[in-house]
Design a protein around this motif. Structure first.
Motif, PDB file in Angstrom:
ATOM      1  N   ARG A   1      21.482  57.562  40.827  1.00 57.22           N
ATOM      2  CA  ARG A   1      20.217  58.294  41.032  1.00 57.22           C
ATOM      3  C   ARG A   1      19.539  57.857  42.325  1.00 57.22           C
ATOM      4  NH1 ARG A   1      19.461  62.514  37.181  1.00 57.22           N
ATOM      5  NH2 ARG A   1      21.032  62.041  35.650  1.00 57.22           N
TER       6      ARG A   1
ATOM      7  N   PHE B   1      13.408  64.013  43.751  1.00 52.80           N
ATOM      8  CA  PHE B   1      12.686  63.446  42.612  1.00 52.80           C
ATOM      9  C   PHE B   1      12.402  64.466  41.507  1.00 52.80           C
ATOM     10  CE2 PHE B   1      11.527  60.155  45.816  1.00 52.80           C
ATOM     11  CZ  PHE B   1      12.059  59.067  45.130  1.00 52.80           C
ATOM     12  N   GLU B   2      12.001  65.658  41.867  1.00 56.60           N
ATOM     13  CA  GLU B   2      11.632  66.653  40.860  1.00 56.60           C
ATOM     14  C   GLU B   2      12.819  67.502  40.409  1.00 56.60           C
ATOM     15  OE1 GLU B   2       8.688  66.277  39.627  1.00 56.60           O
ATOM     16  OE2 GLU B   2       7.996  64.948  41.227  1.00 56.60           O
TER      17      GLU B   2
ATOM     18  N   ASP C   1      15.904  64.415  39.561  1.00 52.85           N
ATOM     19  CA  ASP C   1      15.511  63.213  38.813  1.00 52.85           C
ATOM     20  C   ASP C   1      15.979  61.923  39.485  1.00 52.85           C
ATOM     21  OD1 ASP C   1      14.317  64.797  36.772  1.00 52.85           O
ATOM     22  OD2 ASP C   1      16.298  65.106  35.898  1.00 52.85           O
TER      23      ASP C   1
ATOM     24  N   ALA D   1      15.936  58.268  41.170  1.00 45.97           N
ATOM     25  CA  ALA D   1      15.203  57.029  40.933  1.00 45.97           C
ATOM     26  C   ALA D   1      14.755  56.415  42.252  1.00 45.97           C
ATOM     27  CB  ALA D   1      16.074  56.033  40.168  1.00 45.97           C
TER      28      ALA D   1
ATOM     29  N   ARG E   1      10.823  56.265  42.358  1.00 46.95           N
ATOM     30  CA  ARG E   1      10.180  57.359  41.609  1.00 46.95           C
ATOM     31  C   ARG E   1       8.700  57.034  41.376  1.00 46.95           C
ATOM     32  NH1 ARG E   1      10.582  61.608  38.831  1.00 46.95           N
ATOM     33  NH2 ARG E   1      12.784  61.961  39.118  1.00 46.95           N
TER      34      ARG E   1
ATOM     35  N   ARG F   1      22.763  70.787  39.890  1.00 45.58           N
ATOM     36  CA  ARG F   1      22.739  69.701  38.902  1.00 45.58           C
ATOM     37  C   ARG F   1      24.060  69.656  38.141  1.00 45.58           C
ATOM     38  NH1 ARG F   1      18.174  67.065  37.373  1.00 45.58           N
ATOM     39  NH2 ARG F   1      19.062  66.784  35.313  1.00 45.58           N
TER      40      ARG F   1
ATOM     41  N   LEU G   1      24.872  66.087  36.455  1.00 43.35           N
ATOM     42  CA  LEU G   1      23.609  65.646  35.876  1.00 43.35           C
ATOM     43  C   LEU G   1      23.384  66.342  34.551  1.00 43.35           C
ATOM     44  CD1 LEU G   1      21.448  65.810  39.119  1.00 43.35           C
ATOM     45  CD2 LEU G   1      22.694  63.858  38.219  1.00 43.35           C
ATOM     46  N   ASP G   2      22.647  65.690  33.663  1.00 45.03           N
ATOM     47  CA  ASP G   2      22.323  66.298  32.375  1.00 45.03           C
ATOM     48  C   ASP G   2      21.552  67.582  32.588  1.00 45.03           C
ATOM     49  OD1 ASP G   2      21.559  63.049  30.999  1.00 45.03           O
ATOM     50  OD2 ASP G   2      23.463  64.104  31.085  1.00 45.03           O
TER      51      ASP G   2
ATOM     52  N   ARG H   1      18.672  70.180  32.282  1.00 45.87           N
ATOM     53  CA  ARG H   1      17.226  70.069  32.097  1.00 45.87           C
ATOM     54  C   ARG H   1      16.770  71.183  31.183  1.00 45.87           C
ATOM     55  NH1 ARG H   1      14.220  68.801  37.617  1.00 45.87           N
ATOM     56  NH2 ARG H   1      12.524  68.818  36.136  1.00 45.87           N
TER      57      ARG H   1
END
Length: 137
Positions: free
Chosen positions: A22, A52-53, A56, A58, A104, A127, A132-133, A135
């Motif tokens: 991240r 960041f938005e 996600d 870090a 973050r 994503r 990435l998971d 959203r």
């Protein structure tokens, strides 16, 4: 990056193993004729917003050559913290590079002045590509 149909600069984002770490870096170039107009700062804010938005992140990192006070100034004004220096090759000559880091939490604490209205589009497929998971919608 274009302004009134004219190319003014470029903003990049790069990472290795982002899904695991991240952490990503940003880099930019802005034509000299466009310095001092807030364009570089807005470019960086949009990249950070995506990291960041949208993804996600870090941590976001960036670098600036020591002899580029404008770039170092933009970076510091956005709330990055110094993260060391390095001696790097710049077109065959050694140059000092200042390194910076934003977490973050630092992103969340930025002042209203650094909260431009940004709408992200097309983030879900990227994503997925990055592993990435999902959203929530």
């Amino acid at each position: 990056m274009f302004r009134d149909g004219e190319p003014v600069g470029v903003q990049g984002v790069g990472a290795r193993a982002f899904a695991a770490t991240r952490s990503a870096g940003t880099g930019s170039w802005l034509g000299l004729a466009h310095h001092g107009q807030g364009i570089g700062k807005r470019m960086r804010l949009m990249a950070l917003h995506l990291l960041f938005e949208g993804f996600d992140a870090a941590v976001a990192t960036t670098e600036a050559f020591d002899d580029n006070p404008e770039s170092n100034g933009v970076t510091r004004s956005l709330g990055y913290a110094p993260n060391g220096v390095a001696l790097v090759d710049r077109q065959g000559t050694a140059a000092t590079e200042n390194r910076y880091r934003m977490t973050r939490e630092m992103w969340a604490a930025r002042p209203d002045l650094h909260r431009p209205d940004v709408t992200l589009a097309g983030v879900a497929p990227v994503r997925a590509m990055l592993g990435l998971d999902e959203r929530p919608a």
